[in-house]
Design an enzyme around this catalytic site. Structure first.
Site, short mmCIF file in Angstrom:
data_model
loop_
_atom_site.label_atom_id
_atom_site.label_comp_id
_atom_site.label_asym_id
_atom_site.label_seq_id
_atom_site.Cartn_x
_atom_site.Cartn_y
_atom_site.Cartn_z
N ASP A 169 15.15 20.06 -32.91
CA ASP A 169 16.09 18.82 -32.87
C ASP A 169 18.00 18.99 -33.23
OD1 ASP A 169 16.92 20.42 -35.23
OD2 ASP A 169 16.51 18.27 -36.86
N CYS B 181 0.70 -1.02 0.33
CA CYS B 181 -0.34 0.18 -0.34
C CYS B 181 0.72 0.85 0.10
CB CYS B 181 -0.53 0.33 1.11
SG CYS B 181 -0.06 0.15 3.04
N CYS C 42 3.58 1.70 2.52
CA CYS C 42 4.77 1.18 2.90
C CYS C 42 5.81 1.71 1.37
CB CYS C 42 4.45 -0.23 1.74
SG CYS C 42 3.22 -1.68 2.72
N ASP D 14 11.56 25.21 -33.31
CA ASP D 14 12.78 25.52 -34.38
C ASP D 14 11.97 25.59 -35.66
OD1 ASP D 14 15.63 25.43 -34.92
OD2 ASP D 14 15.33 23.43 -35.15
N ASP E 12 19.36 23.19 -30.37
CA ASP E 12 18.26 23.41 -30.01
C ASP E 12 18.48 23.15 -28.34
OD1 ASP E 12 16.91 24.75 -32.29
OD2 ASP E 12 17.06 22.33 -32.66
#
Length: 752
Positions: free
Chosen positions: A633, A14, A17, A434, A637
């Site tokens: 990419d 649970c 825990c 971009d 960037d």
């Protein structure tokens, strides 16, 4: 040196825990951060702490643990352990049910059906009936139910009670009271002699049922990982000693030459050296259309070869393959804790002790103020409170949704490198993009070629390409690539000359070919006015026209640009449909950027900026509009990706950009940005539903279990129904989380 250690935690049942294990780990010297996930049963620890010290700390908290190595074998070991636990639970559930059923029938049957009561009294007698119930219930408690006492009692002794403690106390209270009523009834007040063996027996059976269903459902939440692991080939055909030999995947090493036959999975990452075939990369990108692979193309392990045969050189094996990295990324995201989990952690830290206090108060209140037999009412209601308040649903509400949501994302080509991005994405206000490689293909291509009357297009393109092949200009390379793609043979070129700042000239097919900008044509005496309208249109699109004269006459106008990806317009429309502002931040010139923005309907443009300028632009947008997502990419960037609230890297980009991002789009298509945001919103909504149910369930039913309805309507909640309700709450949360497996890529609705 700081490092990250993963541990497999056994025995957590649970939310309390989870908090207990986390506190134990964080108390170890050298631990910088520790996160424990109930759904995955794993702990992730960062810092300089010794692994043995971490294992000892978890053991001290009352749980078993073992180091988890980042490999497929560890996933298999974890899966085998879970299957073993599931089989054990199923066996114990069947045994407990078979033993509890006659106890329930003997006790409740005699209460509910007068004829059954009469039959028992005339045959075996009520005392013998109690003896039989005692024997069967004892078998249940020392057999299938022993797990609750083995874990719950030590937890109580450590003053760290958990769900097992609640079940152990509740069943033991009912059993002990029944034991006294059976063998020493004189110790009880007059009118209170009664047995509750059926409550203890049925509670154990129902809790085991809940755990069994929970274990099965938890297994389904991690099916995305299982499917990814299942994509790995078991063997590979490797060229050794002049022939092709089938070897286990573990024996393939970098630079091995590997054969892939039609219909087989690609075993490891590599580069094609021979052959041509279409390869299904849907496991990687989510795109269903197979991709043509020929010499020089990259292959990814786990993808499926179609009809042709391929030979490739292995470039990455074992944990270095992209599939292995994807599995690790998904596991990390699934194990992550979202900011929303902080509230749950605070509540559950004190939940079980609070429930025990409520149970004690309930017992005292009924004993002092309840009707006769007060002791019986006090016992039954206190047991009901203990059983119904298990915090399983609270602990599962967030991690199960995260597991299913991130797994579904991986199937759609969306990898959440950082789990918190799953929550942050839903609050995005502006998407900053971009241009090069994100909105566009990222490489120059021939987009326009218009020839005047008297000239043949293919011959003109061949002559221009033949001359440009001698040039090192990127525009020339794009023209050459276009001619070759169309299968046009390039004529022999002689007398090549580059005119600095103007263009090039040479002889091709015996004719003089002159290529350059409009000023070069005017210098040579050609009137480019005939192409004025075309040049105007090209300029409006941000393209720079180049002219060609052949044999002393103006022949053609050519334009080369970085073409917009086919999927980009629909992607921008989808982002607008989500109610988002779309901006473009690029280092390209303003004219080109503005032209592309007009074509795509982008709201705002910042052009001609260096990497640090992109970061400043991101900061400005965040300040003006709020939560910002940046999509890029390239290496340039990376700073902007890191600065954004959520950085999304296009998977076809550079490793640096991907490492700086929070989310990776494996397909390289911008339309998956809208899908990622829609998935984020759906997942967080699912978590809110789970948390509402988990908290509302406890807030509503704990008072009822304590007897709040008794003064008004005479209603009490039986401990048996309390156990059933507790099991249903966890199954509801898990079932609701599993609905995310059906998430589909579809046009998003406008946000209200």
């Amino acid at each position: 040196m700081a490092s990250t250690i993963s541990l497999l935690i056994e025995g957590m049942t649970c939310a309390s825990c989870v908090g207990r294990v986390e506190r134990a780990l964080k108390a170890v010297p050298g631990v910088a951060a520790a996160s424990v996930n109930l759904a995955t049963e794993r702990a992730t620890v960062r810092g300089t702490a010794d692994q043995a010290a971490l294992v000892a700390a978890v053991a001290g908290a009352g749980y078993k643990t073992s180091p988890l190595q980042p490999s497929a074998s560890s996933d298999e070991i974890s899966g085998e352990r879970k299957q073993k636990e599931q089989r054990r639970l199923k066996r114990d559930l069947i045994l407990a049910t078979l033993l509890a059923l006659p106890v329930f029938l003997l006790e409740m049957g005699s209460h509910l059906i007068p004829a059954v009561h009469t039959l028992i009294a005339r045959t075996i007698g009520m005392q013998t009936n109690w003896y039989i119930q005692f024997a069967l219930t004892t078998l249940i408690l020392v057999g299938p139910g022993l797990r609750f006492y083995r874990k719950g009692i030590p937890a109580l002794a450590r003053f760290a009670p958990d769900m097992n403690s609640l079940v152990a106390m509740g069943t033991m209270a009912a059993y002990a009271y029944s034991l006294v009523a059976t063998f020493a009834p004189e110790l009880l007040p007059p009118g209170t002699v009664s047995v509750y063996y059926e409550a203890a027996a049925i509670i154990v059976a129902l809790v085991l049922l809940g755990r069994y269903l929970e274990t099965r459902a938890k297994g389904r939440t991690s099916e995305a990982i299982k499917r990814l692991v299942g994509l790995q080939a078991k063997t590979a055909w490797v060229r050794r000693a002049g022939g092709s030999v089938e070897v286990p995947l573990a024996e393939v090493v970098a630079d091995d030459i590997v054969d892939v036959r039609p219909g087989e999975r690609v075993p490891v990452d590599g580069i094609v050296t021979e052959g041509e075939s279409f390869v299904d990369e849907s496991m990687l990108t989510g795109e269903p259309v197979p991709v043509l692979k020929a010499a020089g193309a990259t292959l990814v392990g786990g993808t499926v070869n179609q009809r042709g045969a391929l030979v490739f050189r292995a470039t990455a094996v074992g944990e270095g393959t992209m599939l292995s990295q994807i599995i690790r990324l998904v596991e990390q995201a699934q194990a992550a804790k979202l900011p929303i989990q902080a509230l749950v952690d605070k509540v559950t830290m004190w939940f079980v002790p609070a429930v025990m206090a409520v149970a004690a108060f309930t017992f005292a209140a009924w004993l002092l103020l309840g009707p006769s037999p007060a002791l019986t009412f006090a016992l039954v209601n206190a047991v009901a409170v203990l059983i119904i308040a298990c915090p399983c649903a609270m602990g599962l509400a967030t991690p199960t949704s995260i597991m299913v949501g991130t797994g579904r994302g991986a199937e759609l080509g969306i990898l959440f490198r950082k789990g918190e991005a799953l929550q942050l994405l839903k609050d995005a206000k502006v998407i900053a993009l971009d241009k090069t490689g994100t909105l566009t293909e990222g490489r120059p291509a021939l987009t326009d070629l218009q020839v005047l009357l008297g000239f043949e297009r293919d011959r003109v393109l061949g002559q221009i390409a033949a001359v440009e092949e001698r040039s090192e200009h990127p525009i020339g390379r794009a023209i050459v690539d276009a001619a070759r793609a169309e299968g046009i043979a390039l004529p022999v070129v002689s007398s090549f000359e580059s005119v600095t700042g103007f263009g090039v000239t040479a002889k091709a097919d015996g004719e003089t070919v002159q290529i350059g900008a409009d000023r070069y044509m005017r210098e040579l005496g050609y009137d480019v006015g005939v192409f004025a309208k075309t040049a105007e249109n090209l300029a409006a699109e941000g393209k720079s026209p180049v002219y060609a004269a052949i044999g002393g006459r103006l022949a053609a106008i050519v334009a080369v640009s970085d073409p917009i990806k086919e999927t980009t317009p629909a992607a921008i429309a989808a982002l607008h449909a989500l109610g988002l502002k779309v901006a473009m931040i690029t280092g390209d010139n303003s004219r080109t950027a503005d032209a592309i923005a007009r074509r795509l309907g982008i709201d705002e443009v910042i052009a001609e900026v260096l990497p640090d300028g992109k970061v400043e632009a991101v900061r400005r947008f965040k300040k003006e509009h709020g939560q910002l997502v940046f999509v890029g990419d390239g290496i340039n960037d990376a700073p902007a990706l890191a600065e954004a609230d959520v950085g999304i890297a296009v998977g076809t980009g550079t490793d640096v950009a991907i490492e700086a991002a929070d989310v990776v789009l494996m397909s390289g298509h911008l339309n998956t940005v809208a899908t990622a945001i829609a998935l984020s919103r759906t997942t967080i909504r699912n978590i809110h539903q789970n948390l509402f149910w988990a908290f509302a369930y406890n807030v509503a039913l704990i008072p009822i279990a304590a007897g709040a309805l008794w003064p008004f309507w005479g209603i009490l909640l039986s401990p048996i129904f309390a156990a059933g309700a507790m099991a249903v709450s966890s199954i509801f949360v898990l079932g609701n989380s599993l609905r995310l497996r059906g998430f589909r890529q579809r046009p998003p609705l406008r946000r209200p």
